[in-house]
Design a protein around this motif. Sequence first.
Motif, PDB file in Angstrom:
ATOM      1  N   ASP A 153     -10.237 -15.591 -21.161  1.00 27.99           N
ATOM      2  CA  ASP A 153      -9.188 -15.599 -20.169  1.00 27.99           C
ATOM      3  C   ASP A 153      -7.820 -17.137 -21.064  1.00 27.99           C
ATOM      4  O   ASP A 153      -7.520 -16.984 -20.930  1.00 27.99           O
ATOM      5  CB  ASP A 153      -9.717 -16.128 -18.851  1.00 27.99           C
ATOM      6  CG  ASP A 153     -10.287 -14.898 -17.963  1.00 27.99           C
ATOM      7  OD1 ASP A 153      -9.810 -13.935 -17.943  1.00 27.99           O
ATOM      8  OD2 ASP A 153     -11.148 -15.038 -17.422  1.00 27.99           O
ATOM      9  N   ALA A 154      -9.578 -18.154 -21.575  1.00 25.24           N
ATOM     10  CA  ALA A 154      -8.619 -19.152 -22.109  1.00 25.24           C
ATOM     11  C   ALA A 154      -7.162 -18.934 -23.152  1.00 25.24           C
ATOM     12  O   ALA A 154      -6.246 -19.091 -23.164  1.00 25.24           O
ATOM     13  CB  ALA A 154      -9.811 -19.930 -22.554  1.00 25.24           C
ATOM     14  N   LEU A 155      -7.415 -17.693 -23.858  1.00 27.97           N
ATOM     15  CA  LEU A 155      -7.084 -17.110 -24.462  1.00 27.97           C
ATOM     16  C   LEU A 155      -5.199 -17.007 -24.957  1.00 27.97           C
ATOM     17  O   LEU A 155      -4.773 -16.938 -24.896  1.00 27.97           O
ATOM     18  CB  LEU A 155      -7.821 -15.967 -26.154  1.00 27.97           C
ATOM     19  CG  LEU A 155      -6.706 -15.753 -26.749  1.00 27.97           C
ATOM     20  CD1 LEU A 155      -6.411 -15.973 -27.914  1.00 27.97           C
ATOM     21  CD2 LEU A 155      -7.009 -14.863 -27.667  1.00 27.97           C
ATOM     22  N   MET A 156      -6.187 -15.815 -23.262  1.00 31.58           N
ATOM     23  CA  MET A 156      -5.125 -15.180 -22.751  1.00 31.58           C
ATOM     24  C   MET A 156      -3.482 -16.218 -22.343  1.00 31.58           C
ATOM     25  O   MET A 156      -2.689 -15.793 -22.006  1.00 31.58           O
ATOM     26  CB  MET A 156      -5.127 -14.462 -21.767  1.00 31.58           C
ATOM     27  CG  MET A 156      -5.737 -12.983 -22.535  1.00 31.58           C
ATOM     28  SD  MET A 156      -5.719 -11.321 -21.544  1.00 31.58           S
ATOM     29  CE  MET A 156      -7.771 -12.104 -20.146  1.00 31.58           C
ATOM     30  N   LEU A 157      -4.113 -17.273 -22.015  1.00 33.35           N
ATOM     31  CA  LEU A 157      -3.359 -18.581 -21.142  1.00 33.35           C
ATOM     32  C   LEU A 157      -2.824 -19.127 -22.332  1.00 33.35           C
ATOM     33  O   LEU A 157      -2.259 -19.744 -22.119  1.00 33.35           O
ATOM     34  CB  LEU A 157      -4.253 -19.487 -20.117  1.00 33.35           C
ATOM     35  CG  LEU A 157      -4.929 -18.322 -18.539  1.00 33.35           C
ATOM     36  CD1 LEU A 157      -5.844 -18.942 -18.009  1.00 33.35           C
ATOM     37  CD2 LEU A 157      -3.587 -18.253 -17.782  1.00 33.35           C
ATOM     38  N   ALA A 158      -3.304 -19.516 -23.483  1.00 36.85           N
ATOM     39  CA  ALA A 158      -2.411 -19.997 -24.205  1.00 36.85           C
ATOM     40  C   ALA A 158      -1.407 -20.248 -25.204  1.00 36.85           C
ATOM     41  O   ALA A 158      -1.008 -19.286 -24.378  1.00 36.85           O
ATOM     42  CB  ALA A 158      -3.975 -20.133 -25.820  1.00 36.85           C
ATOM     43  N   THR A 159      -0.799 -20.842 -25.044  1.00 37.05           N
ATOM     44  CA  THR A 159       0.523 -20.980 -25.076  1.00 37.05           C
ATOM     45  C   THR A 159       1.452 -21.997 -26.217  1.00 37.05           C
ATOM     46  O   THR A 159       2.108 -21.323 -26.810  1.00 37.05           O
ATOM     47  CB  THR A 159       1.208 -21.155 -24.017  1.00 37.05           C
ATOM     48  OG1 THR A 159       1.147 -23.022 -24.240  1.00 37.05           O
ATOM     49  CG2 THR A 159       1.630 -20.752 -22.773  1.00 37.05           C
TER      50      THR A 159
END
Length: 226
Positions: A153-159
Amino acid sequence: MTTDFDEKGRDTMTVTDTDTETPGASPPSLYKAVAAAAHRLQRDLLGQDAQRSARARGVMSRLRRAAAQQPGEDPRAWWEVSEEVLGELPEGELGRGDTPSHSEWAAFVAVTLFSIHQQSQAQPMHVAGVSLGEAVGTLRRRTESGSIKPRLDALMLATTEAGIRYHLRSLIGLLNAHSISLDYGRLAEDLRRLRTPARRRDVVIRWGRGYAASLRPRPAATTGTE
């Protein structure tokens, strides 16, 4: 299929072990460039030719040291990526200024992380067709750890570039620890899409779908005849 080798012992195929396409059947692409580089490195590293294996170990060592750095920060690692990957990118995907293009950045991140993933492994960690979502789902199923999904999740939310690399490096370390393979050509394509706001949603959907699919119970093997 016969394979030609250049002066550095690299084969001239641009496909991986499990690909079935014929040479020249499709134009150069980020996928083919990264997948071919990972294939060459793991083939030489795990092969019986001592000279090629030693060269591959040296390349992988330099790439690992650069895994937490920006492209170009370590000149030797950038040169390795340039030799192994960038020469096979389509001309339109190469950068023109002082900063890497999205494709160059994705190739650099993918290949340096592959060097971490393949470390101390007796089997290839680049395997065609395995998405990051599927690999992480397999990791979750094997470990039953509640921390795996939040990492994805943290990876998918990283921008940001730094955020994407930080969270991805954490997952790759776990995949290495459990010997779970991944398609690095596909990962490079996904990383490039993550840098494009209009394409991020596509990656998130596919990673989530692959993760969920890998959590489903596998049918028990049957023996004998009915």
